[in-house]
Design a protein around this motif. Structure first.
Motif, PDB file in Angstrom:
ATOM      1  N   ASP A   9      13.573 -44.021 -22.665  1.00 56.30           N
ATOM      2  CA  ASP A   9      14.175 -42.943 -22.859  1.00 56.30           C
ATOM      3  C   ASP A   9      15.414 -42.904 -22.536  1.00 56.30           C
ATOM      4  O   ASP A   9      15.714 -42.955 -21.224  1.00 56.30           O
ATOM      5  CB  ASP A   9      13.237 -41.754 -22.446  1.00 56.30           C
ATOM      6  CG  ASP A   9      13.619 -40.368 -23.161  1.00 56.30           C
ATOM      7  OD1 ASP A   9      14.622 -40.243 -23.388  1.00 56.30           O
ATOM      8  OD2 ASP A   9      12.581 -39.685 -23.534  1.00 56.30           O
ATOM      9  N   GLU A  10      16.413 -42.814 -23.241  1.00 55.90           N
ATOM     10  CA  GLU A  10      17.915 -42.703 -22.680  1.00 55.90           C
ATOM     11  C   GLU A  10      18.080 -41.378 -22.001  1.00 55.90           C
ATOM     12  O   GLU A  10      19.277 -41.454 -21.065  1.00 55.90           O
ATOM     13  CB  GLU A  10      18.812 -42.594 -23.730  1.00 55.90           C
ATOM     14  CG  GLU A  10      19.133 -44.081 -24.501  1.00 55.90           C
ATOM     15  CD  GLU A  10      19.649 -44.973 -23.654  1.00 55.90           C
ATOM     16  OE1 GLU A  10      20.568 -44.702 -23.016  1.00 55.90           O
ATOM     17  OE2 GLU A  10      18.802 -46.147 -23.278  1.00 55.90           O
ATOM     18  N   SER A  11      17.536 -40.448 -21.832  1.00 54.66           N
ATOM     19  CA  SER A  11      17.464 -39.254 -21.174  1.00 54.66           C
ATOM     20  C   SER A  11      16.808 -39.316 -19.596  1.00 54.66           C
ATOM     21  O   SER A  11      16.699 -38.419 -19.030  1.00 54.66           O
ATOM     22  CB  SER A  11      16.908 -38.058 -21.833  1.00 54.66           C
ATOM     23  OG  SER A  11      15.497 -38.298 -21.958  1.00 54.66           O
ATOM     24  N   ALA A  12      16.086 -40.693 -19.531  1.00 52.25           N
ATOM     25  CA  ALA A  12      15.386 -40.646 -18.368  1.00 52.25           C
ATOM     26  C   ALA A  12      16.227 -41.188 -17.260  1.00 52.25           C
ATOM     27  O   ALA A  12      17.260 -42.189 -17.487  1.00 52.25           O
ATOM     28  CB  ALA A  12      14.241 -41.753 -18.509  1.00 52.25           C
ATOM     29  N   TRP A  73       5.093 -27.863 -10.001  1.00 49.51           N
ATOM     30  CA  TRP A  73       5.390 -28.912 -10.677  1.00 49.51           C
ATOM     31  C   TRP A  73       6.346 -28.789 -11.946  1.00 49.51           C
ATOM     32  O   TRP A  73       5.602 -28.477 -12.903  1.00 49.51           O
ATOM     33  CB  TRP A  73       4.235 -29.998 -10.955  1.00 49.51           C
ATOM     34  CG  TRP A  73       4.161 -31.186 -11.413  1.00 49.51           C
ATOM     35  CD1 TRP A  73       4.214 -31.688 -12.623  1.00 49.51           C
ATOM     36  CD2 TRP A  73       4.252 -32.381 -10.722  1.00 49.51           C
ATOM     37  NE1 TRP A  73       4.449 -32.900 -12.999  1.00 49.51           N
ATOM     38  CE2 TRP A  73       4.502 -33.396 -11.577  1.00 49.51           C
ATOM     39  CE3 TRP A  73       4.491 -32.813  -9.332  1.00 49.51           C
ATOM     40  CZ2 TRP A  73       4.636 -34.892 -11.220  1.00 49.51           C
ATOM     41  CZ3 TRP A  73       4.451 -34.090  -8.930  1.00 49.51           C
ATOM     42  CH2 TRP A  73       4.563 -35.034  -9.869  1.00 49.51           C
ATOM     43  N   THR A  74       7.337 -28.971 -11.905  1.00 43.96           N
ATOM     44  CA  THR A  74       8.239 -28.883 -13.174  1.00 43.96           C
ATOM     45  C   THR A  74       8.224 -29.600 -14.382  1.00 43.96           C
ATOM     46  O   THR A  74       7.956 -30.753 -13.719  1.00 43.96           O
ATOM     47  CB  THR A  74       9.853 -28.448 -12.854  1.00 43.96           C
ATOM     48  OG1 THR A  74      10.222 -29.485 -12.304  1.00 43.96           O
ATOM     49  CG2 THR A  74       9.969 -27.423 -11.720  1.00 43.96           C
ATOM     50  N   ASP A  75       8.399 -29.219 -15.553  1.00 49.36           N
ATOM     51  CA  ASP A  75       8.565 -30.297 -16.451  1.00 49.36           C
ATOM     52  C   ASP A  75       9.656 -31.329 -16.299  1.00 49.36           C
ATOM     53  O   ASP A  75       9.269 -32.589 -16.459  1.00 49.36           O
ATOM     54  CB  ASP A  75       8.668 -29.673 -17.807  1.00 49.36           C
ATOM     55  CG  ASP A  75       7.629 -28.808 -18.483  1.00 49.36           C
ATOM     56  OD1 ASP A  75       6.267 -28.810 -18.024  1.00 49.36           O
ATOM     57  OD2 ASP A  75       7.920 -27.999 -19.135  1.00 49.36           O
ATOM     58  N   ASP A  76      10.747 -31.010 -15.729  1.00 53.32           N
ATOM     59  CA  ASP A  76      11.780 -32.035 -15.426  1.00 53.32           C
ATOM     60  C   ASP A  76      11.107 -32.818 -14.260  1.00 53.32           C
ATOM     61  O   ASP A  76      11.583 -34.203 -14.481  1.00 53.32           O
ATOM     62  CB  ASP A  76      12.994 -31.314 -15.098  1.00 53.32           C
ATOM     63  CG  ASP A  76      13.812 -30.663 -16.179  1.00 53.32           C
ATOM     64  OD1 ASP A  76      13.467 -30.854 -17.192  1.00 53.32           O
ATOM     65  OD2 ASP A  76      14.474 -29.814 -15.804  1.00 53.32           O
ATOM     66  N   LEU A  77      10.532 -32.702 -13.425  1.00 56.80           N
ATOM     67  CA  LEU A  77       9.999 -33.440 -12.266  1.00 56.80           C
ATOM     68  C   LEU A  77       9.017 -34.425 -12.822  1.00 56.80           C
ATOM     69  O   LEU A  77       9.163 -35.640 -12.542  1.00 56.80           O
ATOM     70  CB  LEU A  77       9.463 -32.570 -11.119  1.00 56.80           C
ATOM     71  CG  LEU A  77       9.372 -33.305 -10.071  1.00 56.80           C
ATOM     72  CD1 LEU A  77       9.502 -32.333  -8.701  1.00 56.80           C
ATOM     73  CD2 LEU A  77       7.921 -33.934  -9.956  1.00 56.80           C
ATOM     74  N   ALA A  78       8.150 -33.737 -13.696  1.00 56.68           N
ATOM     75  CA  ALA A  78       6.969 -34.664 -14.019  1.00 56.68           C
ATOM     76  C   ALA A  78       7.602 -35.734 -15.272  1.00 56.68           C
ATOM     77  O   ALA A  78       7.202 -36.845 -15.091  1.00 56.68           O
ATOM     78  CB  ALA A  78       6.005 -33.825 -14.890  1.00 56.68           C
ATOM     79  N   PHE A  79       8.560 -35.416 -15.860  1.00 59.44           N
ATOM     80  CA  PHE A  79       9.238 -36.475 -16.897  1.00 59.44           C
ATOM     81  C   PHE A  79      10.012 -37.557 -15.967  1.00 59.44           C
ATOM     82  O   PHE A  79       9.897 -38.669 -16.330  1.00 59.44           O
ATOM     83  CB  PHE A  79      10.378 -35.521 -17.671  1.00 59.44           C
ATOM     84  CG  PHE A  79      10.988 -36.629 -18.498  1.00 59.44           C
ATOM     85  CD1 PHE A  79      10.532 -36.730 -19.727  1.00 59.44           C
ATOM     86  CD2 PHE A  79      12.190 -37.040 -18.231  1.00 59.44           C
ATOM     87  CE1 PHE A  79      11.273 -37.785 -20.715  1.00 59.44           C
ATOM     88  CE2 PHE A  79      12.880 -37.859 -19.043  1.00 59.44           C
ATOM     89  CZ  PHE A  79      12.430 -38.059 -19.982  1.00 59.44           C
ATOM     90  N   ALA A  80      10.739 -37.126 -14.912  1.00 60.75           N
ATOM     91  CA  ALA A  80      11.348 -38.184 -14.188  1.00 60.75           C
ATOM     92  C   ALA A  80      10.355 -38.850 -13.330  1.00 60.75           C
ATOM     93  O   ALA A  80      10.693 -40.165 -13.392  1.00 60.75           O
ATOM     94  CB  ALA A  80      12.315 -37.124 -13.113  1.00 60.75           C
ATOM     95  N   ALA A  81       9.284 -38.496 -12.814  1.00 58.90           N
ATOM     96  CA  ALA A  81       8.198 -39.282 -12.355  1.00 58.90           C
ATOM     97  C   ALA A  81       7.629 -40.149 -13.081  1.00 58.90           C
ATOM     98  O   ALA A  81       7.090 -41.279 -12.805  1.00 58.90           O
ATOM     99  CB  ALA A  81       7.295 -38.358 -11.635  1.00 58.90           C
TER     100      ALA A  81
END
Length: 226
Positions: A9-12, A73-81
């Motif tokens: 994912d290019e946003s990762a 646990w934010t959505d952004d943090l979960a996505f990044a992890a």
């Protein structure tokens, strides 16, 4: 293996900086108690962008600046992890005592790891790159944290690596101009290590649906390398 297997994912973010959040310790006006962690994040991000030639819109790293000790646990943090390719834990006594740091660790290390086609690996190459943040005696490290070798900078003047191991990056940043040259050299070598891990490994995306289900201690969890 088909090339599309390694789709990203290019946003990762390329890397995830995992650290123990520090609350204000004295009765004083609110202040940013994690400034040193943020300085490392900014400097490392700049180097990684340069080394990998990341284009506009591609994020070098992720650092959670919102949590105070990990209440949510934010959505952004979960996505990044669940999507980053390199995990950088800032190992310290506080880190090893943090439930939330353990969960971040497991969110990444449970993801299957593949070796990119044609990659040549050295003995200790891994997408988990533990950093000596503030010194912890090796005997106090959990076995799962010992396994990926603690990052050690190489090909530097002979006094720099020992200074990093004795002081940690937190210590180098606390020494002012006396630690700056060592800090700069160590972070550059760290960026090179991150770039190498990114170029030789692919970690399959896997976003945790509920962080509360992840272990809150640094215990053994299966980790696949293909």
């Amino acid at each position: 293996m088909p090339e599309e297997t390694y789709w990203e994912d290019e946003s990762a973010p390329v890397f995830f900086l995992s650290y123990a959040h520090t609350r204000n310790r004295v009765p004083a006006p609110p202040r940013d108690t994690n400034q040193k962690e943020f300085q490392l994040f900014v400097d490392l991000s700049d180097h990684v962008v340069e080394l990998l030639g990341l284009g506009p819109g591609r994020t070098a790293g992720f650092m959670d600046r919102m949590l105070d000790g990990g209440q949510m646990w934010t959505d952004d943090l979960a996505f990044a992890a669940g999507h980053c390719q390199v995990f950088i834990p800032l190992v310290s006594p506080q880190y090893l005592n943090s439930d939330w740091c353990a969960r971040e660790w497991h969110a990444f290390t449970r993801r299957p790891v593949l070796i990119r086609p044609g990659a040549t690996l050295s003995t200790h190459d891994t997408p988990v790159v533990p950093i000596n943040w503030s010194v912890v005696e090796r005997r106090r490290l959990p076995e799962v944290v010992k396994r990926p070798q603690m990052f050690t900078p190489t090909r530097l003047p002979p006094d720099i690596a020992p200074q990093y191991h004795e002081e940690g990056i937190y210590g180098l940043l606390s020494l002012g101009k006396n630690g700056k040259d060592a800090y700069d050299a160590v972070v550059w070598r760290l960026a090179q290590r991150v770039a190498r891990a990114y170029q030789t490994h692919w970690v399959r995306p896997q976003v945790p649906s509920d962080m509360r289900q992840l272990p809150k201690t640094f215990e053994e969890v299966g980790h696949d390398v293909v």
